[in-house]
Design a protein around this motif. Structure first.
Motif, mmCIF file in Angstrom:
data_model
loop_
_atom_site.group_PDB
_atom_site.id
_atom_site.type_symbol
_atom_site.label_atom_id
_atom_site.label_comp_id
_atom_site.label_asym_id
_atom_site.label_seq_id
_atom_site.Cartn_x
_atom_site.Cartn_y
_atom_site.Cartn_z
ATOM 1 N N LEU A 213 50.427 -0.594 -26.492
ATOM 2 C CA LEU A 213 50.791 -1.972 -26.158
ATOM 3 C C LEU A 213 49.950 -2.971 -26.951
ATOM 4 O O LEU A 213 50.466 -3.973 -27.459
ATOM 5 C CB LEU A 213 50.606 -2.214 -24.657
ATOM 6 C CG LEU A 213 51.655 -1.605 -23.724
ATOM 7 C CD1 LEU A 213 51.274 -1.867 -22.272
ATOM 8 C CD2 LEU A 213 53.040 -2.148 -24.007
ATOM 9 N N LEU A 214 48.660 -2.686 -27.071
ATOM 10 C CA LEU A 214 47.791 -3.564 -27.859
ATOM 11 C C LEU A 214 48.202 -3.569 -29.324
ATOM 12 O O LEU A 214 48.177 -4.608 -29.987
ATOM 13 C CB LEU A 214 46.332 -3.118 -27.722
ATOM 14 C CG LEU A 214 45.625 -3.480 -26.418
ATOM 15 C CD1 LEU A 214 44.242 -2.860 -26.375
ATOM 16 C CD2 LEU A 214 45.537 -4.989 -26.243
ATOM 17 N N TYR A 217 51.165 -5.697 -29.689
ATOM 18 C CA TYR A 217 50.773 -7.109 -29.545
ATOM 19 C C TYR A 217 50.168 -7.654 -30.838
ATOM 20 O O TYR A 217 50.511 -8.752 -31.290
ATOM 21 C CB TYR A 217 49.777 -7.267 -28.401
ATOM 22 C CG TYR A 217 49.136 -8.632 -28.373
ATOM 23 C CD1 TYR A 217 49.828 -9.736 -27.881
ATOM 24 C CD2 TYR A 217 47.858 -8.829 -28.877
ATOM 25 C CE1 TYR A 217 49.255 -10.999 -27.880
ATOM 26 C CE2 TYR A 217 47.279 -10.086 -28.868
ATOM 27 C CZ TYR A 217 47.979 -11.161 -28.370
ATOM 28 O OH TYR A 217 47.419 -12.407 -28.380
ATOM 29 N N PRO A 221 52.320 -11.086 -32.161
ATOM 30 C CA PRO A 221 51.770 -11.807 -31.002
ATOM 31 C C PRO A 221 52.835 -12.350 -30.060
ATOM 32 O O PRO A 221 52.530 -12.625 -28.901
ATOM 33 C CB PRO A 221 50.981 -12.946 -31.661
ATOM 34 C CG PRO A 221 50.641 -12.442 -33.018
ATOM 35 C CD PRO A 221 51.828 -11.603 -33.429
ATOM 36 N N GLN A 222 54.098 -12.504 -30.508
ATOM 37 C CA GLN A 222 55.137 -13.004 -29.611
ATOM 38 C C GLN A 222 55.393 -12.030 -28.472
ATOM 39 O O GLN A 222 55.868 -12.411 -27.404
ATOM 40 C CB GLN A 222 56.425 -13.245 -30.390
ATOM 41 C CG GLN A 222 56.336 -14.421 -31.350
ATOM 42 C CD GLN A 222 57.653 -14.683 -32.029
ATOM 43 O OE1 GLN A 222 58.603 -13.922 -31.890
ATOM 44 N NE2 GLN A 222 57.713 -15.751 -32.790
ATOM 45 N N PHE A 223 55.053 -10.736 -28.688
ATOM 46 C CA PHE A 223 55.190 -9.766 -27.617
ATOM 47 C C PHE A 223 54.308 -10.148 -26.435
ATOM 48 O O PHE A 223 54.646 -9.874 -25.285
ATOM 49 C CB PHE A 223 54.823 -8.372 -28.118
ATOM 50 C CG PHE A 223 54.569 -7.385 -27.015
ATOM 51 C CD1 PHE A 223 55.607 -6.875 -26.268
ATOM 52 C CD2 PHE A 223 53.278 -6.974 -26.710
ATOM 53 C CE1 PHE A 223 55.371 -5.972 -25.245
ATOM 54 C CE2 PHE A 223 53.030 -6.087 -25.697
ATOM 55 C CZ PHE A 223 54.083 -5.577 -24.961
ATOM 56 N N GLY A 224 53.152 -10.789 -26.718
ATOM 57 C CA GLY A 224 52.268 -11.205 -25.643
ATOM 58 C C GLY A 224 52.949 -12.147 -24.678
ATOM 59 O O GLY A 224 52.781 -12.040 -23.468
ATOM 60 N N TYR A 225 53.750 -13.075 -25.221
ATOM 61 C CA TYR A 225 54.471 -14.001 -24.347
ATOM 62 C C TYR A 225 55.528 -13.260 -23.539
ATOM 63 O O TYR A 225 55.709 -13.511 -22.344
ATOM 64 C CB TYR A 225 55.120 -15.095 -25.180
ATOM 65 C CG TYR A 225 55.930 -16.069 -24.352
ATOM 66 C CD1 TYR A 225 55.310 -17.042 -23.586
ATOM 67 C CD2 TYR A 225 57.319 -15.980 -24.323
ATOM 68 C CE1 TYR A 225 56.050 -17.920 -22.809
ATOM 69 C CE2 TYR A 225 58.061 -16.850 -23.550
ATOM 70 C CZ TYR A 225 57.423 -17.817 -22.798
ATOM 71 O OH TYR A 225 58.155 -18.665 -22.028
ATOM 72 N N PHE A 227 55.497 -10.130 -22.603
ATOM 73 C CA PHE A 227 54.830 -9.358 -21.561
ATOM 74 C C PHE A 227 54.313 -10.264 -20.450
ATOM 75 O O PHE A 227 54.333 -9.901 -19.270
ATOM 76 C CB PHE A 227 53.683 -8.558 -22.177
ATOM 77 C CG PHE A 227 53.073 -7.553 -21.247
ATOM 78 C CD1 PHE A 227 53.684 -6.332 -21.021
ATOM 79 C CD2 PHE A 227 51.882 -7.826 -20.588
ATOM 80 C CE1 PHE A 227 53.131 -5.402 -20.168
ATOM 81 C CE2 PHE A 227 51.320 -6.900 -19.727
ATOM 82 C CZ PHE A 227 51.946 -5.689 -19.521
#
Length: 259
Positions: A213-214, A217, A221-225, A227
């Motif tokens: 997952l990291l 990310y 970084p859009q994956f962070g939003y 998630f």
């Protein structure tokens, strides 16, 4: 001052040898002569193959300056294409094969990143589908009575239910297929499980480690939003469930009305 610098440099034997190899007279060196000679060497060695190599090198340097994966993959693909042409024009088979094979690899990774970006953007529209994450997950089966995780245990992976039924023991809530489990442990400071989950009907889940997952990310970084939206939805559901339980307890605690 420049003339004195040139005079001092020509007195150096090593520098004099370099000047001789460049085709210059060490006893009569000027800045114009050096510039003209370098320009002559440059023009003499300009070929179509070298031009492709130069452009490829520029794009490879660009990959070192990019901060996100999508432009890095694009620049890398273009650089590989120019270097592959350079290898073909010069007859360097190994160079051609190396950079030619890197093009589809980068294209495949770029396609994955673009799909991830597209799905992440849909999070703002309320699409909570986890189909995009399945290619990064591994399959696992559980039988009735198995404990998937216990509250307080160390957490290192997130799970997605595919078939079967699972129950959150502490709040006695069933998790149907398509629900995330263990995502909150990814966000806790000490990575601990926040609930105990039991398998109440044989089923199958997909798992992904927190390290993966990291990695996703940092690649995008859009994956962070995305998630964040998913976990926020789970927290809001838990809050609504807690408020309903509190309301029920208040009603039960009220004294009966006198006749």
């Amino acid at each position: 001052m420049l003339d004195r610098i040139l005079d001092a440099a020509t007195d150096n034997l090593r520098f004099a040898k370099i000047l001789v190899q460049m085709g210059l007279d060490p006893n009569n060196v000027t800045w114009d002569a050096i510039f003209n000679r370098l320009l002559e060497l440059f023009l003499h060695n300009i070929t179509l193959a070298n031009m492709f190599a130069l452009i490829g090198a520029i794009f490879f340097v660009a990959t070192l300056l990019t901060h996100t994966m999508v432009p890095l993959r694009v620049a890398n693909m273009i650089g590989c294409a120019f270097f592959a042409i350079f290898g073909a024009l010069t007859g360097a088979v190994t160079t051609f094969l190396l950079y030619f094979l890197m093009i589809p690899i980068n294209a495949y990774r770029l396609r994955q990143m673009l799909a991830l970006v597209k799905t992440a953007r849909t999070a703002t529209q309320g699409d909570m589908s986890m189909e995009w994450l399945k290619p990064f997950m591994t399959d696992r089966k559980y039988r009735k009575g198995d404990i998937l995780m216990r509250k307080g245990d160390a957490a290192n992976e997130m799970l997605l239910t595919v078939t079967g039924k699972f129950r959150v023991v502490e709040i006695n809530v069933e998790l149907p297929p398509g629900r995330l489990m263990g995502e909150l442990g990814f966000l806790t400071p000490d990575n601990r499980r926040t609930a105990t989950i039991e398998c109440i009907e044989d089923g199958r889940v997909l798992t992904i480690s927190y390290e993966k997952l990291l990695e996703i990310y940092f690649q995008n970084p859009q994956f962070g939003y995305y998630f964040l939206v998913l976990t926020s939805q789970r927290l809001l559901e838990n809050l609504a469930r807690a408020e309903a339980i509190i309301a029920q307890n208040k009603i039960a605690a009220q004294p009966p009305l006198a006749n």
